[in-house]
Design a protein around this motif. Structure first.
Motif, PDB file in Angstrom:
ATOM      1  N   ILE A  24       0.851  -1.183   0.000  1.00 13.91           N
ATOM      2  CA  ILE A  24       0.000   0.000   0.000  1.00 13.91           C
ATOM      3  C   ILE A  24       0.892   1.239   0.000  1.00 13.91           C
ATOM      4  CG2 ILE A  24      -1.651   1.333   1.383  1.00 13.91           C
ATOM      5  CD1 ILE A  24      -2.770  -1.368   2.348  1.00 13.91           C
ATOM      6  N   LEU A  25       0.550   2.167  -0.878  1.00 12.10           N
ATOM      7  CA  LEU A  25       1.307   3.415  -0.911  1.00 12.10           C
ATOM      8  C   LEU A  25       0.744   4.338   0.161  1.00 12.10           C
ATOM      9  CD1 LEU A  25       3.540   5.017  -2.367  1.00 12.10           C
ATOM     10  CD2 LEU A  25       1.786   5.870  -3.946  1.00 12.10           C
ATOM     11  N   ARG A  26       1.595   4.844   1.018  1.00 17.56           N
ATOM     12  CA  ARG A  26       1.128   5.672   2.141  1.00 17.56           C
ATOM     13  C   ARG A  26       1.627   7.102   1.948  1.00 17.56           C
ATOM     14  NH1 ARG A  26      -0.296   3.267   7.278  1.00 17.56           N
ATOM     15  NH2 ARG A  26      -0.654   1.035   7.002  1.00 17.56           N
ATOM     16  N   LEU A  42       1.248  18.281  -6.757  1.00 22.01           N
ATOM     17  CA  LEU A  42       2.577  17.690  -6.504  1.00 22.01           C
ATOM     18  C   LEU A  42       2.432  16.295  -5.907  1.00 22.01           C
ATOM     19  CD1 LEU A  42       5.704  18.344  -6.479  1.00 22.01           C
ATOM     20  CD2 LEU A  42       5.371  18.789  -4.033  1.00 22.01           C
ATOM     21  N   ALA A  43       1.541  16.186  -4.932  1.00 18.28           N
ATOM     22  CA  ALA A  43       1.322  14.893  -4.285  1.00 18.28           C
ATOM     23  C   ALA A  43       0.843  13.872  -5.310  1.00 18.28           C
ATOM     24  CB  ALA A  43       0.314  15.042  -3.155  1.00 18.28           C
ATOM     25  N   MET A  44      -0.064  14.293  -6.138  1.00 21.48           N
ATOM     26  CA  MET A  44      -0.607  13.377  -7.139  1.00 21.48           C
ATOM     27  C   MET A  44       0.485  12.951  -8.132  1.00 21.48           C
ATOM     28  SD  MET A  44      -3.887  13.870  -9.563  1.00 21.48           S
ATOM     29  CE  MET A  44      -5.187  13.408  -8.471  1.00 21.48           C
ATOM     30  N   ASP A  45       1.318  13.925  -8.541  1.00 26.02           N
ATOM     31  CA  ASP A  45       2.405  13.590  -9.467  1.00 26.02           C
ATOM     32  C   ASP A  45       3.362  12.562  -8.844  1.00 26.02           C
ATOM     33  OD1 ASP A  45       1.283  15.339 -11.203  1.00 26.02           O
ATOM     34  OD2 ASP A  45       2.727  16.971 -10.862  1.00 26.02           O
ATOM     35  N   ARG A  46       3.644  12.803  -7.555  1.00 24.41           N
ATOM     36  CA  ARG A  46       4.562  11.885  -6.880  1.00 24.41           C
ATOM     37  C   ARG A  46       3.969  10.482  -6.805  1.00 24.41           C
ATOM     38  NH1 ARG A  46       7.966  15.265  -3.691  1.00 24.41           N
ATOM     39  NH2 ARG A  46       8.894  16.492  -5.338  1.00 24.41           N
ATOM     40  N   VAL A  47       2.715  10.415  -6.472  1.00 22.75           N
ATOM     41  CA  VAL A  47       2.020   9.117  -6.395  1.00 22.75           C
ATOM     42  C   VAL A  47       2.096   8.412  -7.741  1.00 22.75           C
ATOM     43  CG1 VAL A  47      -0.276   8.040  -6.201  1.00 22.75           C
ATOM     44  CG2 VAL A  47       0.458   9.739  -4.511  1.00 22.75           C
ATOM     45  N   ASN A  48       1.788   9.138  -8.786  1.00 27.56           N
ATOM     46  CA  ASN A  48       1.810   8.530 -10.130  1.00 27.56           C
ATOM     47  C   ASN A  48       3.213   8.067 -10.501  1.00 27.56           C
ATOM     48  OD1 ASN A  48      -0.893   8.825 -10.583  1.00 27.56           O
ATOM     49  ND2 ASN A  48      -0.715  10.811 -11.613  1.00 27.56           N
ATOM     50  N   GLU A  49       4.154   8.887 -10.093  1.00 25.62           N
ATOM     51  CA  GLU A  49       5.547   8.552 -10.387  1.00 25.62           C
ATOM     52  C   GLU A  49       5.922   7.208  -9.752  1.00 25.62           C
ATOM     53  OE1 GLU A  49       9.471  10.813  -9.050  1.00 25.62           O
ATOM     54  OE2 GLU A  49       7.905  12.178  -9.820  1.00 25.62           O
ATOM     55  N   LEU A  50       5.537   7.060  -8.470  1.00 23.50           N
ATOM     56  CA  LEU A  50       5.880   5.826  -7.747  1.00 23.50           C
ATOM     57  C   LEU A  50       5.087   4.634  -8.263  1.00 23.50           C
ATOM     58  CD1 LEU A  50       6.228   7.269  -4.141  1.00 23.50           C
ATOM     59  CD2 LEU A  50       8.032   6.175  -5.489  1.00 23.50           C
ATOM     60  N   CYS A  51       3.882   4.856  -8.652  1.00 22.59           N
ATOM     61  CA  CYS A  51       3.031   3.739  -9.129  1.00 22.59           C
ATOM     62  C   CYS A  51       3.459   3.301 -10.521  1.00 22.59           C
ATOM     63  CB  CYS A  51       1.570   4.135  -9.170  1.00 22.59           C
ATOM     64  SG  CYS A  51       0.913   4.473  -7.535  1.00 22.59           S
ATOM     65  N   GLY A  52       4.004   4.235 -11.279  1.00 20.60           N
ATOM     66  CA  GLY A  52       4.467   3.894 -12.635  1.00 20.60           C
ATOM     67  C   GLY A  52       3.368   3.337 -13.502  1.00 20.60           C
ATOM     68  N   ALA A  74     -10.491  19.695  -6.362  1.00 17.66           N
ATOM     69  CA  ALA A  74     -10.703  19.443  -7.789  1.00 17.66           C
ATOM     70  C   ALA A  74      -9.552  18.598  -8.351  1.00 17.66           C
ATOM     71  CB  ALA A  74     -10.830  20.760  -8.543  1.00 17.66           C
ATOM     72  N   VAL A  75      -8.330  18.834  -7.832  1.00 17.35           N
ATOM     73  CA  VAL A  75      -7.182  18.039  -8.302  1.00 17.35           C
ATOM     74  C   VAL A  75      -7.357  16.576  -7.865  1.00 17.35           C
ATOM     75  CG1 VAL A  75      -4.684  17.678  -8.082  1.00 17.35           C
ATOM     76  CG2 VAL A  75      -5.606  20.015  -8.310  1.00 17.35           C
ATOM     77  N   PHE A  76      -7.790  16.414  -6.610  1.00 20.54           N
ATOM     78  CA  PHE A  76      -7.966  15.039  -6.093  1.00 20.54           C
ATOM     79  C   PHE A  76      -9.077  14.288  -6.810  1.00 20.54           C
ATOM     80  CE2 PHE A  76      -6.131  16.715  -1.906  1.00 20.54           C
ATOM     81  CZ  PHE A  76      -4.865  16.230  -2.214  1.00 20.54           C
ATOM     82  N   ALA A  77      -9.972  15.056  -7.415  1.00 24.75           N
ATOM     83  CA  ALA A  77     -11.089  14.408  -8.114  1.00 24.75           C
ATOM     84  C   ALA A  77     -10.656  13.853  -9.465  1.00 24.75           C
ATOM     85  CB  ALA A  77     -12.242  15.407  -8.277  1.00 24.75           C
ATOM     86  N   LYS A  78      -9.444  14.206  -9.904  1.00 26.14           N
ATOM     87  CA  LYS A  78      -8.961  13.675 -11.193  1.00 26.14           C
ATOM     88  C   LYS A  78      -8.423  12.246 -10.981  1.00 26.14           C
ATOM     89  CE  LYS A  78      -6.095  17.088 -12.058  1.00 26.14           C
ATOM     90  NZ  LYS A  78      -5.138  17.992 -12.710  1.00 26.14           N
ATOM     91  N   ARG A  79      -8.499  11.456 -12.008  1.00 29.68           N
ATOM     92  CA  ARG A  79      -8.048  10.068 -11.881  1.00 29.68           C
ATOM     93  C   ARG A  79      -6.511  10.007 -11.810  1.00 29.68           C
ATOM     94  NH1 ARG A  79     -11.013   5.515 -12.497  1.00 29.68           N
ATOM     95  NH2 ARG A  79      -9.680   3.676 -12.322  1.00 29.68           N
ATOM     96  N   CYS A  80      -6.012   9.189 -10.887  1.00 28.84           N
ATOM     97  CA  CYS A  80      -4.559   8.966 -10.848  1.00 28.84           C
ATOM     98  C   CYS A  80      -4.331   7.452 -10.825  1.00 28.84           C
ATOM     99  CB  CYS A  80      -3.951   9.648  -9.626  1.00 28.84           C
ATOM    100  SG  CYS A  80      -4.495   8.945  -8.061  1.00 28.84           S
ATOM    101  N   ASP A  81      -3.124   7.057 -10.501  1.00 28.55           N
ATOM    102  CA  ASP A  81      -2.835   5.614 -10.541  1.00 28.55           C
ATOM    103  C   ASP A  81      -3.404   4.851  -9.344  1.00 28.55           C
ATOM    104  OD1 ASP A  81      -1.633   5.819 -12.931  1.00 28.55           O
ATOM    105  OD2 ASP A  81       0.432   5.812 -12.169  1.00 28.55           O
ATOM    106  N   ALA A  82      -3.940   5.590  -8.355  1.00 30.04           N
ATOM    107  CA  ALA A  82      -4.502   4.906  -7.187  1.00 30.04           C
ATOM    108  C   ALA A  82      -5.693   4.070  -7.609  1.00 30.04           C
ATOM    109  CB  ALA A  82      -4.914   5.928  -6.146  1.00 30.04           C
ATOM    110  N   SER A  83      -5.765   2.835  -7.108  1.00 26.98           N
ATOM    111  CA  SER A  83      -6.915   1.977  -7.446  1.00 26.98           C
ATOM    112  C   SER A  83      -8.030   2.164  -6.438  1.00 26.98           C
ATOM    113  CB  SER A  83      -6.481   0.512  -7.484  1.00 26.98           C
ATOM    114  OG  SER A  83      -5.926   0.157  -6.216  1.00 26.98           O
ATOM    115  N   ALA A  84      -7.662   2.551  -5.200  1.00 27.53           N
ATOM    116  CA  ALA A  84      -8.643   2.861  -4.152  1.00 27.53           C
ATOM    117  C   ALA A  84      -7.927   3.766  -3.165  1.00 27.53           C
ATOM    118  CB  ALA A  84      -9.123   1.597  -3.461  1.00 27.53           C
ATOM    119  N   ILE A  85      -8.680   4.612  -2.521  1.00 28.06           N
ATOM    120  CA  ILE A  85      -8.051   5.552  -1.607  1.00 28.06           C
ATOM    121  C   ILE A  85      -8.734   5.473  -0.240  1.00 28.06           C
ATOM    122  CG2 ILE A  85      -7.508   7.981  -1.161  1.00 28.06           C
ATOM    123  CD1 ILE A  85      -7.652   8.415  -4.231  1.00 28.06           C
TER     124      ILE A  85
END
Lengths: 132, 497
Positions: A24-26, A42-52, A74-85
């Motif tokens: 789990i990514l924390r 920034l947080a979202m970019d970092r998450v995506n970066e780590l999830c690859g 609004a940024v958090f509402a965009k889709r990222c690599d997280a499958s569930a939050i």
């Protein structure tokens, strides 16, 4: 390995961002942080970066968060690599912040608020992630 | 609590402090803050949208203003913009040099539209606009007011300069304009109103209009400067128009009949119905004193129908007179406006049926000029009347410019030669030859001839010798009231003179 960013603007808002032993990514926000759009992005970019690009369960520790701006939501509402939050908080204020996000913005992936870390991990695990 | 009051008062940027305890009250406070932020954001969105819509509305308004202010065809100012500019110029002049207004109306523009088509007409109007703009020079408001009517507002020029500008405008039109493949030369009737201190803007426009209309009446290519007398005349005409409407309603119009004689037999062949206005104050008025006013008032057709109705009804009443000649016909004058009405022939047909009058007892007189200028509508109306069996007579023959070959194609039975041609008939050998030639022309076109304005026996005799079949004039009889004409028909049945 915990990520500390002291150079990038907004980088100080993130206290740590790393995978735990169960894949789990924390993400842990800094204490008393006021999350605005750039720090959210920034947080979202970092998450995506780590999830690859791989769908990954994400646990966000938002306890002690001072505020989350509308633009940040609004940024958090965009889709990222997280499958569930799983949003992890401790106080009534955290609950209001989390529920406001869940109520007003439509989360792109299953998202829930927890006050108990174990429950949050169980729920994330039950969301059928494929591990890390 | 203070923070809530500030929010409630409309300052949505205010936020309530959240304590480090982050307890239930802090949760409520956070909720209020979130709500305030949402509302603030929505308000800001709305304000942006309102600003965008306002900008759109402003742009639309500016475009509408441009459309209202501009004459679409020529790009000149519109009538409404001219009115605004005149008002501004008058107000701005104060006690200083007053603005002047020049109005121009193209002569015979309708002919261009009718003969060459509207596209050619539009091209002529656009070229006219360019020429007027060039001739006026910079600094003047130039407008197209309607169809072929233009205006130039001249500010800050002395009288001499205004008149020179007006003359230059008229001159600028005279170089030929090529339209519809044909080169046309234009002239205009021009009215000038020089400014005067204290003159209101609407008076400036009204007076320039009066001067322009007066110029149009005097003939082509005429320039007139407004005078107080013109205003009086215009007022008089407005008054007369009102009176004329009353006259129609109050049955003050009546017909007199002038006998038309068969010069060969000396018998009555017919009578020309002539309209009169029994004016309550001025007595009996002839048509020349009020038909212009009728035209201004748009009453020409109504009066034309009144004449037809009454003359045909009278012919119906006369038909039972024992002594009425079998070929008797009532002659009725119709104006160009009557002839443009497509329902004229059915209207006449209805009247004939209503009064039991045989069409051959009615002759419709149409002036040569009306026929020549009338175009296809008039030709169609003439044909329809002729098809009914009503006789057509060309009035004022010899005063217009009929093409001789055209004369043969008209569905006319007779031509009436104008009385001006009879001057010198019995004293001037050359005039007699001329009249003889005209009569021969009429006869060779297969028409009968009527001479009007016969004043003495010598003229009557000479015309008879020249084979003119019919004649009318004071020598035989003045126009008579109905009763006298009826009496004449009933008892004389023969020569009047």
């Amino acid at each position: 390995m915990p990520q500390e960013d002291r150079e990038t603007p907004g980088g100080r808002d993130i206290s740590s961002l790393d995978f735990d032993s169960s894949g789990i990514l924390r993400l842990q926000w800094a204490r008393g942080v006021a999350i605005d759009a750039p720090s959210a992005q920034l947080a979202m970019d970092r998450v995506n970066e780590l999830c690859g690009g791989r769908p990954t369960p994400l646990l966000i520790d938002m306890a002690t968060t001072e505020s989350v701006s509308r633009a940040a939501r609004a940024v958090f509402a965009k889709r990222c690599d997280a499958s569930a939050i799983a949003l992890l908080g401790s106080s009534a204020v955290d609950r209001v912040l989390a529920n406001f996000f869940l109520g007003v913005n439509s989360a792109p992936v299953p998202t829930r608020f927890f006050t108990n870390g174990d429950e949050a991990v169980r729920w994330l695990t039950s969301q059928g992630h494929d591990g890390a | 609590m203070d923070g809530i009051v500030v929010l409630s008062s409309g300052d949505l940027s205010n936020r309530l402090p959240v304590s480090p305890a982050r307890d239930g009250i802090d949760a409520v406070t956070t909720g209020i803050n979130l709500l305030a932020e949402e509302l603030q954001s929505m308000y800001e969105d709305l304000e942006v949208r309102v600003a965008e819509r306002t900008a759109l509305l402003e742009a639309a308004k500016a475009e509408l203003r441009r459309v209202i202010d501009t004459d679409e065809l020529t790009g000149l100012a519109s009538r409404s913009l001219l009115q605004e500019k005149v008002a501004e110029a008058v107000a701005g002049a104060g006690a200083g040099r007053q603005p002047a207004l020049i109005l121009l109306d193209l002569d015979s523009f309708r002919l261009i539209n009718d003969s060459l088509g509207h596209a050619a007409g539009d091209a002529v109007l656009r070229e006219t606009a360019l020429r007027l703009s060039a001739a006026a020079g910079p600094g003047h408001v130039i407008a197209r007011l309607s169809g072929d009517e233009f205006a130039v507002l001249v500010a800050d020029q002395d009288t001499e300069a205004v008149l020179q500008t007006a003359a230059r405008l008229g001159e600028s039109l005279k170089d030929r304009i090529v339209a519809g493949g044909v080169a046309v030369a234009l002239t205009a009737g021009t009215g000038v109103r020089l400014g005067e201190p204290g003159l209101r803007s609407e008076e400036l426009i009204r007076d320039a209009d009066i001067a322009m209309h007066e110029a149009k009446k005097r003939g082509r290519d005429t320039l007139l400067v407004f005078s107080a007398a013109m205003h009086e005349a215009a007022k008089q005409r407005v008054h007369q128009v009102a009176e004329l409407r009353t006259a129609l309603a109050m049955d003050q119009l009546e017909l007199e009949y002038q006998p038309i004689m068969d010069l060969r037999t000396g018998a009555i062949a017919g009578a020309e119905a002539l309209i009169r206005w029994r004016h309550p104050a001025l007595g009996l008025l002839g048509p020349d004193t009020f038909l212009d006013a009728a035209d201004d008032a748009g009453l020409t057709v109504e009066i034309g129908h009144w004449v037809l109705r009454n003359a045909i009804a009278q012919t119906g009443r006369w038909k039972s007179l024992p002594g009425l000649p079998s070929d008797f016909s009532t002659h009725i004058n119709l104006s160009p406006a009557d002839l443009h009405h497509v329902d004229l022939a059915p209207y006449v047909e209805g009247l004939l049926a209503e009064h039991g009058v045989d069409p051959c007892h009615i002759s419709i007189e149409i002036t040569e000029t009306a026929i020549m200028r009338g175009g296809p509508e008039v030709a169609a109306t003439m044909q329809s009347l002729n098809d009914l069996g009503v006789r057509i007579e060309i009035d004022d023959f010899g005063t217009g410019y009929s093409s001789i070959s055209y004369l043969r194609t008209l569905p006319a039975a007779q031509a009436k030669i104008d009385k001006s041609l009879l001057d010198g008939l019995t004293t001037d050998r050359q005039q007699e030859t001329f009249v003889a030639a005209i009569l021969q022309l009429i006869h060779s076109a297969g028409l009968g001839a009527v001479a009007e304005g016969i004043e003495d026996r010598e003229q009557a005799d000479r015309l008879r010798q020249l084979n003119c079949e019919f004649g009318q004039g004071y020598f035989f009889s003045r126009p008579l009231p109905v009763a006298d004409m009826t009496d004449l028909l009933a008892h004389r049945n023969g020569a009047v003179a």
